[in-house]
Design a protein around this motif. Sequence first.
Motif, PDB file in Angstrom:
ATOM      1  N   GLY A 166       0.810  -1.221   0.000  1.00  0.00           N
ATOM      2  CA  GLY A 166       0.000   0.000   0.000  1.00  0.00           C
ATOM      3  C   GLY A 166       0.839   1.266   0.000  1.00  0.00           C
ATOM      4  N   ASN A 167       2.103   1.142  -0.340  1.00  0.00           N
ATOM      5  CA  ASN A 167       3.041   2.274  -0.399  1.00  0.00           C
ATOM      6  C   ASN A 167       3.260   2.959   0.939  1.00  0.00           C
ATOM      7  N   MET A 168       3.118   2.217   2.011  1.00  0.00           N
ATOM      8  CA  MET A 168       3.435   2.689   3.367  1.00  0.00           C
ATOM      9  C   MET A 168       2.747   4.016   3.690  1.00  0.00           C
ATOM     10  N   LYS A 169       1.466   4.084   3.420  1.00  0.00           N
ATOM     11  CA  LYS A 169       0.707   5.322   3.650  1.00  0.00           C
ATOM     12  C   LYS A 169       0.502   5.635   5.132  1.00  0.00           C
ATOM     13  N   GLN A 170       0.415   4.606   5.955  1.00  0.00           N
ATOM     14  CA  GLN A 170       0.201   4.833   7.382  1.00  0.00           C
ATOM     15  C   GLN A 170       1.540   5.125   8.055  1.00  0.00           C
ATOM     16  N   THR A 171       1.469   5.906   9.116  1.00  0.00           N
ATOM     17  CA  THR A 171       2.673   6.161   9.906  1.00  0.00           C
ATOM     18  C   THR A 171       2.952   4.927  10.769  1.00  0.00           C
ATOM     19  N   PRO A 172       4.181   4.781  11.234  1.00  0.00           N
ATOM     20  CA  PRO A 172       4.452   3.668  12.153  1.00  0.00           C
ATOM     21  C   PRO A 172       3.543   3.698  13.389  1.00  0.00           C
ATOM     22  N   ALA A 173       3.248   4.872  13.901  1.00  0.00           N
ATOM     23  CA  ALA A 173       2.375   4.971  15.082  1.00  0.00           C
ATOM     24  C   ALA A 173       0.960   4.480  14.768  1.00  0.00           C
ATOM     25  N   GLU A 174       0.442   4.836  13.603  1.00  0.00           N
ATOM     26  CA  GLU A 174      -0.899   4.368  13.215  1.00  0.00           C
ATOM     27  C   GLU A 174      -0.920   2.850  13.072  1.00  0.00           C
ATOM     28  N   LEU A 175       0.069   2.335  12.375  1.00  0.00           N
ATOM     29  CA  LEU A 175       0.135   0.895  12.146  1.00  0.00           C
ATOM     30  C   LEU A 175       0.324   0.148  13.464  1.00  0.00           C
ATOM     31  N   ASP A 176       1.136   0.695  14.341  1.00  0.00           N
ATOM     32  CA  ASP A 176       1.342   0.102  15.651  1.00  0.00           C
ATOM     33  C   ASP A 176       0.027   0.048  16.416  1.00  0.00           C
ATOM     34  N   TYR A 177      -0.743   1.120  16.350  1.00  0.00           N
ATOM     35  CA  TYR A 177      -2.048   1.156  17.020  1.00  0.00           C
ATOM     36  C   TYR A 177      -2.958   0.055  16.492  1.00  0.00           C
ATOM     37  N   TYR A 178      -3.035  -0.088  15.180  1.00  0.00           N
ATOM     38  CA  TYR A 178      -3.870  -1.127  14.566  1.00  0.00           C
ATOM     39  C   TYR A 178      -3.422  -2.515  15.029  1.00  0.00           C
ATOM     40  N   PHE A 179      -2.107  -2.723  14.962  1.00  0.00           N
ATOM     41  CA  PHE A 179      -1.573  -4.043  15.281  1.00  0.00           C
ATOM     42  C   PHE A 179      -1.807  -4.396  16.746  1.00  0.00           C
ATOM     43  N   ARG A 180      -1.511  -3.476  17.625  1.00  0.00           N
ATOM     44  CA  ARG A 180      -1.692  -3.765  19.051  1.00  0.00           C
ATOM     45  C   ARG A 180      -3.162  -3.962  19.402  1.00  0.00           C
ATOM     46  N   ALA A 181      -4.063  -3.239  18.712  1.00  0.00           N
ATOM     47  CA  ALA A 181      -5.494  -3.419  18.958  1.00  0.00           C
ATOM     48  C   ALA A 181      -5.938  -4.837  18.609  1.00  0.00           C
ATOM     49  N   VAL A 182      -5.271  -5.431  17.646  1.00  0.00           N
ATOM     50  CA  VAL A 182      -5.621  -6.780  17.215  1.00  0.00           C
ATOM     51  C   VAL A 182      -4.953  -7.857  18.092  1.00  0.00           C
ATOM     52  N   ILE A 183      -3.715  -7.623  18.531  1.00  0.00           N
ATOM     53  CA  ILE A 183      -3.034  -8.687  19.286  1.00  0.00           C
ATOM     54  C   ILE A 183      -3.228  -8.597  20.795  1.00  0.00           C
ATOM     55  N   GLU A 184      -3.564  -7.442  21.332  1.00  0.00           N
ATOM     56  CA  GLU A 184      -3.671  -7.320  22.788  1.00  0.00           C
ATOM     57  C   GLU A 184      -4.717  -8.255  23.406  1.00  0.00           C
ATOM     58  N   PRO A 185      -5.811  -8.575  22.701  1.00  0.00           N
ATOM     59  CA  PRO A 185      -6.728  -9.557  23.309  1.00  0.00           C
ATOM     60  C   PRO A 185      -6.097 -10.931  23.532  1.00  0.00           C
ATOM     61  N   ILE A 186      -4.996 -11.209  22.867  1.00  0.00           N
ATOM     62  CA  ILE A 186      -4.313 -12.501  23.044  1.00  0.00           C
ATOM     63  C   ILE A 186      -3.713 -12.589  24.442  1.00  0.00           C
ATOM     64  N   PHE A 187      -3.292 -11.437  24.958  1.00  0.00           N
ATOM     65  CA  PHE A 187      -2.631 -11.421  26.274  1.00  0.00           C
ATOM     66  C   PHE A 187      -3.596 -11.103  27.385  1.00  0.00           C
TER      67      PHE A 187
END
Length: 187
Positions: A166-187
């Motif tokens: 996707g040509n890296m349109k999201q910032t690392p902070a945005e992507l980090d937010y998305y990713f953590r929102a998805v994996i945090e229920p695992i912990f």
Amino acid sequence: MDRRQQKTRTAILNAFSMLLAEKNYNRITVQEIIDAANVGRTTFYSHFETKDDLLKTLCEELFNHIVRSEIDCTHTHGYYSYGDAPESTFCHLLQHLQQNDKNIIRLLSCESSEIFLRYFKKSLNNLVRSQFVNQGWKTNPDIPQDFIINHISSSFVEMVQWWIQGNMKQTPAELDYYFRAVIEPIF
């Protein structure tokens, strides 16, 4: 290794990286690497036993640099000179990727990307294990830790591929937010 040997080794790694960006790993010959690095065959084999050994070394240098820098919290590449480092390991890692350290993005999106993604995932497994599992994060005791580690690493690799495509349109902070929102229920 003395300076001359380090310079030769770097030339070989850089030549190999350049060739990988242009063609599939399986179609690259040792002779092409030697020619691109401007070294002799004996010199090449004094540094690397095989082309596979060279690939392994390249991947280890690329990914271990990023992962080691995350484990060593003092290593920030100047990202946080005006503020605090992010709390998230994943955000820091994404910032390294965004900066395209050692042309890693090109290698993760080239014809031979499956090879690099495999090494990247292996490095991520070590990072997840050291940063989360070994730090005492509580997980469901019915789910094996290796499964959780594999799940998180695989998801991160897939997310990075999605980000690159996707040509890296999201910032690392945005992507980090998305990713953590998805994996945090695992912990």
